[in-house]
Enzyme design. Structure first.
Site, mmCIF file in Angstrom:
data_model
loop_
_atom_site.group_PDB
_atom_site.id
_atom_site.type_symbol
_atom_site.label_atom_id
_atom_site.label_comp_id
_atom_site.label_asym_id
_atom_site.label_seq_id
_atom_site.Cartn_x
_atom_site.Cartn_y
_atom_site.Cartn_z
ATOM 1 N N GLY A 25 0.785 -1.185 -0.136
ATOM 2 C CA GLY A 25 0.024 0.052 0.022
ATOM 3 C C GLY A 25 0.829 1.346 0.060
ATOM 4 O O GLY A 25 0.562 2.246 0.465
ATOM 5 N N SER A 26 2.048 1.267 -0.606
ATOM 6 C CA SER A 26 2.840 2.441 -0.558
ATOM 7 C C SER A 26 2.102 3.472 -1.682
ATOM 8 O O SER A 26 2.072 4.786 -1.037
ATOM 9 C CB SER A 26 4.408 2.279 -0.989
ATOM 10 O OG SER A 26 4.331 2.138 -2.438
ATOM 11 N N MET A 71 -4.354 -6.669 -6.750
ATOM 12 C CA MET A 71 -4.190 -7.975 -7.489
ATOM 13 C C MET A 71 -5.033 -8.878 -7.919
ATOM 14 O O MET A 71 -4.814 -9.952 -8.338
ATOM 15 C CB MET A 71 -2.698 -8.674 -6.850
ATOM 16 C CG MET A 71 -1.766 -7.789 -6.816
ATOM 17 S SD MET A 71 -0.945 -7.010 -8.217
ATOM 18 C CE MET A 71 0.600 -6.230 -7.680
ATOM 19 N N LEU A 131 -10.907 -7.502 -11.728
ATOM 20 C CA LEU A 131 -12.400 -6.961 -11.726
ATOM 21 C C LEU A 131 -13.398 -7.599 -12.771
ATOM 22 O O LEU A 131 -12.716 -7.405 -13.773
ATOM 23 C CB LEU A 131 -12.595 -5.411 -11.478
ATOM 24 C CG LEU A 131 -11.790 -4.726 -10.263
ATOM 25 C CD1 LEU A 131 -11.844 -3.210 -10.271
ATOM 26 C CD2 LEU A 131 -12.548 -5.140 -9.026
ATOM 27 N N ASN A 163 -5.943 2.698 -12.728
ATOM 28 C CA ASN A 163 -4.709 2.079 -11.994
ATOM 29 C C ASN A 163 -3.310 2.311 -12.425
ATOM 30 O O ASN A 163 -2.998 3.355 -13.440
ATOM 31 C CB ASN A 163 -5.076 0.484 -12.802
ATOM 32 C CG ASN A 163 -4.155 -0.391 -12.323
ATOM 33 O OD1 ASN A 163 -3.847 -0.617 -11.034
ATOM 34 N ND2 ASN A 163 -3.499 -1.131 -13.291
ATOM 35 N N HIS A 188 0.467 0.896 -12.901
ATOM 36 C CA HIS A 188 0.992 -0.315 -13.435
ATOM 37 C C HIS A 188 2.657 -0.012 -13.702
ATOM 38 O O HIS A 188 3.001 0.880 -14.126
ATOM 39 C CB HIS A 188 0.500 -0.796 -14.782
ATOM 40 C CG HIS A 188 0.955 -2.172 -15.031
ATOM 41 N ND1 HIS A 188 0.769 -3.243 -14.458
ATOM 42 C CD2 HIS A 188 1.942 -2.410 -15.985
ATOM 43 C CE1 HIS A 188 1.531 -4.234 -15.011
ATOM 44 N NE2 HIS A 188 2.270 -3.672 -16.177
HETATM 45 C C1 GAR Z 1 3.140 -1.293 -7.479
HETATM 46 O O1 GAR Z 1 4.481 -1.310 -8.040
HETATM 47 C C2 GAR Z 1 2.137 -1.296 -8.540
HETATM 48 O O2 GAR Z 1 2.440 -0.488 -9.787
HETATM 49 C C3 GAR Z 1 2.143 -2.604 -8.838
HETATM 50 O O3 GAR Z 1 1.931 -3.233 -7.518
HETATM 51 C C4 GAR Z 1 2.806 -2.347 -6.597
HETATM 52 C C5 GAR Z 1 2.007 -2.072 -5.542
HETATM 53 O O4 GAR Z 1 2.910 -1.450 -4.528
HETATM 54 N N1 GAR Z 1 0.954 -2.956 -9.570
HETATM 55 C C6 GAR Z 1 0.459 -3.960 -10.308
HETATM 56 O O5 GAR Z 1 1.511 -4.661 -10.726
HETATM 57 C C7 GAR Z 1 -0.767 -3.900 -10.940
HETATM 58 N N2 GAR Z 1 -0.645 -4.954 -12.077
HETATM 59 P P1 GAR Z 1 2.344 -0.709 -3.184
HETATM 60 O O6 GAR Z 1 1.193 -1.651 -2.457
HETATM 61 O O7 GAR Z 1 3.432 -0.301 -2.537
HETATM 62 O O8 GAR Z 1 1.426 0.483 -3.730
#
Ligand code: GAR
Length: 191
Positions: free
Chosen positions: A19-20, A94, A97, A111, A113
């Site tokens: 969740g950063s 992840m 939907l 979103n 990515h």
């Molecule tokens: C992030 O790097 C985001 O871009 C990626 O997961 C990470 C979550 O980090 N998302 C995906 O790969 C979606 N397909 P976070 O929980 O620290 O925000």
């Protein structure tokens, strides 16, 4: 997307883990320039690290169990409606939907990515980028449609891969850029 008489847009963030990006968006949302207010954090994982921060910030959190997700999607839609959610920001969410869900929030789900879409959709992006000896990578904020990581791009940041970079180092560098472009994307869609 329009704001209602300049009011902040009622927004939910969906997370699955650390969740950063969520934390970054919550911090952004309380700044004066932010067009959004975070009213709900939803997770499909009760152990998602990000939930603690959301609770500390007194934001409503909801968890629905992973396995039952499809059944509970309708329950979630009901809650989103009750809470008058107008924008959904996926931040490390992840779960895919359903097209029914996306249709209900058409053009209102965005979103982040960790790649230069349309390249490297899906998971394990940084390792695939390294394996393919790419010169550049980056991150993208895009609208969500029914095809994975394929909706209209709102903003992208490109970064050069250095000789001594590894997938882990790249992940850190890209994440730092993610934290910059997600708020920028939100400012852009409401400008
Ligand atoms: C992030 O790097 C985001 O871009 C990626 O997961 C990470 C979550 O980090 N998302 C995906 O790969 C979606 N397909 P976070 O929980 O620290 O925000």
């Amino acid at each position: 997307m329009k704001r209602y008489f300049g009011r902040k847009v009622i927004t939910a963030i969906f997370i699955s883990g650390r969740g950063s990006n969520m934390r970054n968006l919550i911090d952004f949302s309380i700044t004066k320039k932010s067009p959004i207010n975070i009213n709900l954090v939803f997770s499909n994982n009760k152990n998602a690290g990000g939930l603690k921060y959301a609770k500390e910030k007194k934001i409503n959190t909801i968890c629905l169990d992973n396995k039952k997700f499809q059944i509970l999607e309708n329950k979630l839609l009901k809650i989103l409606k009750e809470k008058k959610i107008k924008l959904i920001c996926l931040a490390g969410f992840m779960k895919i939907l359903s097209s029914n869900f996306i249709k209900k929030y058409d053009g209102k789900i965005i979103n982040i990515h960790p790649s230069l879409l349309p390249k490297y959709k899906g998971l394990n992006t940084h390792q695939r980028v390294m394996d393919n000896k790419e010169k550049y990578t980056g991150c993208t904020v895009h609208y969500v449609n029914s095809r994975l990581d394929s909706g209209k791009i709102i903003i992208q940041k490109k970064i050069k891969i250095q000789k001594n970079d590894t997938a882990v180092k790249i992940a850190k560098k890209v994440l730092m850029e993610e934290h910059k472009i997600y708020p920028k994307a939100i400012l852009k869609i409401f400008s």
